[in-house]
Scaffold this motif. Structure first.
Motif, PDB file in Angstrom:
ATOM      1  N   TYR A   3       0.813  -1.222   0.000  1.00 23.18           N
ATOM      2  CA  TYR A   3       0.000   0.000   0.000  1.00 23.18           C
ATOM      3  C   TYR A   3       0.845   1.270   0.000  1.00 23.18           C
ATOM      4  O   TYR A   3       0.338   2.353   0.282  1.00 23.18           O
ATOM      5  CB  TYR A   3      -0.944   0.013   1.207  1.00 23.18           C
ATOM      6  N   ASP A   7       0.067   4.847  -0.929  1.00 20.80           N
ATOM      7  CA  ASP A   7      -0.619   4.766  -2.220  1.00 20.80           C
ATOM      8  C   ASP A   7      -2.120   4.785  -1.934  1.00 20.80           C
ATOM      9  O   ASP A   7      -2.750   3.737  -1.767  1.00 20.80           O
ATOM     10  CB  ASP A   7      -0.197   3.471  -2.935  1.00 20.80           C
ATOM     11  N   LYS A  14      -4.577   2.818  -4.257  1.00 19.24           N
ATOM     12  CA  LYS A  14      -4.491   1.363  -4.029  1.00 19.24           C
ATOM     13  C   LYS A  14      -5.207   0.997  -2.727  1.00 19.24           C
ATOM     14  O   LYS A  14      -5.987   0.044  -2.655  1.00 19.24           O
ATOM     15  CB  LYS A  14      -3.005   0.959  -3.991  1.00 19.24           C
ATOM     16  N   TYR A  15      -4.926   1.786  -1.703  1.00 18.64           N
ATOM     17  CA  TYR A  15      -5.537   1.541  -0.391  1.00 18.64           C
ATOM     18  C   TYR A  15      -7.064   1.598  -0.484  1.00 18.64           C
ATOM     19  O   TYR A  15      -7.787   0.765   0.069  1.00 18.64           O
ATOM     20  CB  TYR A  15      -5.005   2.562   0.621  1.00 18.64           C
ATOM     21  N   ASP A  41      -9.251  -1.324  -1.324  1.00 20.45           N
ATOM     22  CA  ASP A  41      -9.473  -2.393  -0.340  1.00 20.45           C
ATOM     23  C   ASP A  41     -10.116  -1.915   0.953  1.00 20.45           C
ATOM     24  O   ASP A  41     -10.679  -2.713   1.701  1.00 20.45           O
ATOM     25  CB  ASP A  41      -8.125  -3.070  -0.003  1.00 20.45           C
ATOM     26  N   ALA A  65      -3.657  -0.492   6.634  1.00 17.75           N
ATOM     27  CA  ALA A  65      -2.699  -0.995   5.643  1.00 17.75           C
ATOM     28  C   ALA A  65      -1.679  -1.926   6.288  1.00 17.75           C
ATOM     29  O   ALA A  65      -1.366  -2.992   5.745  1.00 17.75           O
ATOM     30  CB  ALA A  65      -1.990   0.182   4.959  1.00 17.75           C
TER      31      ALA A  65
END
Ligand code: ZN
Length: 487
Positions: free
Chosen positions: A143, A154, A157-158, A161, A258
């Protein structure tokens, strides 16, 4: 049962600690590059009230409040000079001298406000290795990314999820529209990514070795690291000012999720802000009033000095989630209110019990407890105490009586709520008032002796008293009824 408002769920929730009988609290403390002002007093007093109430309920409390001494940059984000390093440069001091100097002064101001010290007060600079390990965990989970020796979260990206922005009620799309686009020259992929580790520029004086560069941790990293180090991967309460909710606390949540795969905090609590004459406190308004200036009355917005207990009472007169507007008049009103409570407290200690109770006594203990259990409603507690003060005054004036058992109970409730939970120093206030009374009495006594000497044409004694009082700084004026004096 205690209910607290959880910022995360936006509702009051019954407080259930993770470990029975124990509570872990983390509160974001000061960045120590200047004196504490009114904006620092509010979170300190809010979470002191919480801490004191949890102790009153019998919990064993681990209360962590950090000292930010590295990584807090001028623009609160990833840019600008480190606030402490800048002060050190301007004052030609070691950064740690700046940290020590303002930490000492912060402790002095907090002690004056009768804010209990936390049980652990960790410094960010003392936890660099732990922060590096935390950053590594986020990198390992995929992450974060390394760019030119710095490490960034990021966020995109995080957000695939985990729900980024859930605390502040924002979503990534909104955040994207609020932030500027990068021109491609930046280290970061996106402007909303935030630094976990920053490579130090050559002029940056506070830096440490890491696997990525000689640098320093991002500001948000210290709280995730120290909170979980001392309170566990999951802990009960995280507090701070509303101004820290975004991006600071939002970033903390992202870092924890994360690295650990889950949230660390069960209850997020935020105190609201203080405005000054309707304006936000800010450099551009020149309305930062330090606590020392309040105590000494040294600021153009202040009509006079205000005691630390007046400041504390002023803050407790509002619920911690409502805004408070400061003005000299509002503080003067708080001062009068506190004087009324102090007078009733003193009278309560002097009352003699009667055979039976003829004064109307509400179930004060229960009312105060209900108010505290309702998300720490200190203004309601105070209003019940004012009602009780009226009853005390009725007995004091001989218009009603109170039985011995009721008197003992009343004294115990006042001690519990006024002194232990609200943290108002009644004895010292009373002692200060007592000293004042004794001092005024002594001057009056001297001037009455002088008056008698004058009537006896004893000019030597009369002049001696007048001259020596004048030399001490008193102004003595003869009037047709006797005398007036001032210092
Ligand atoms: Zn923090």
């Amino acid at each position: 049962m205690l209910q607290i408002y959880n910022t995360l769920t936006r509702q009051k929730e019954y407080f259930r600690p993770i470990h029975e009988g124990h509570v872990g609290i983390y509160v974001c403390g000061p960045t120590v590059y200047g004196d504490a002002h009114l904006g620092h007093a509010r979170p300190a007093i809010t979470f002191d009230l919480l801490y004191r109430y949890l102790l009153h309920l019998g919990y064993k409390v681990r209360y962590v409040r950090n000292i930010t001494d590295v990584g807090h940059l001028e623009h609160d984000a990833d840019e600008g000079e480190d606030k402490i390093a800048k002060k050190a440069r301007l004052e030609q001091l070691e950064p740690m001298e700046v940290v020590q100097y303002y930490t000492n002064r912060y402790h002095r101001d907090m002690a004056a406000l009768n804010v209990l010290p936390p049980t652990i007060e960790p410094h960010a600079s003392g936890h660099i290795i732990e922060q590096i390990n935390f950053v590594q965990k986020i990198l390992d989970k995929g992450y974060a990314y390394i760019s030119n020796g710095s490490v960034y979260m990021d966020v995109e990206k995080y957000a695939q999820d985990f729900p980024y922005g859930k605390l502040s009620g924002r979503n990534l799309e909104e955040i994207k529209t609020e932030t500027r686009e990068l021109d491609g020259q930046d280290e970061k992929k996106h402007s909303y990514d935030f630094a976990l580790w920053k490579k130090a520029s050559p002029e940056h004086i506070m830096h440490w070795p890491s696997p990525w560069s000689e640098g320093f941790p991002g500001w948000h990293m210290e709280c995730s690291t120290m909170g979980t180090k001392y309170l566990g991967e999951e802990f009960d309460i995280h507090g701070g000012g509303l101004d820290l909710m975004f991006p600071h606390h939002e970033a903390e949540i992202a870092q924890s999720c994360a690295a650990l795969g889950h949230d660390s905090v069960h209850y997020w609590m935020h105190n609201n802000m203080i405005t000054i004459a309707g304006k936000k406190m800010g450099k551009s308004y020149n309305n930062f009033i330090t606590l020392e200036q309040f105590f000494k009355g040294e600021h153009e917005l202040l009509s006079k000095p205000f005691s630390p207990m007046t400041i504390r009472f002023f803050i407790l007169m509002a619920h911690y989630r409502s805004t408070v507007d400061f003005s000299s008049e509002a503080l003067e009103a708080a001062e009068k209110g506190l004087a009324r409570l102090t007078e009733a407290y003193n009278r309560l200690t002097k009352l003699q019990p009667g055979d039976k109770t003829t004064v109307e006594l509400s179930s004060l203990r229960q009312l105060c407890e209900e108010a505290m259990e309702d998300d720490l409603n200190s203004p309601i507690v105070i209003s019940h105490l004012f009602d009780s003060a009226r009853a005390i005054n009725t007995v004091f004036d001989g218009k009603a009586t109170i039985s011995s058992a009721d008197l003992d109970e009343l004294r115990d409730v006042w001690k519990t709520f006024v002194v232990d939970i609200l943290g108002l120093q009644m004895e010292e206030n009373a002692a200060a008032n007592g000293t004042q009374d004794a001092y005024k009495g002594a001057i009056d006594l001297l001037l009455n002796i002088r008056l008698a000497a004058k009537q006896n044409k004893d000019w030597a004694t009369s002049d001696k008293i007048r001259n020596e009082l004048t030399a001490l700084g008193f102004t003595v004026k003869d009037t047709k009824d006797g005398f007036e004096w001032s210092l």
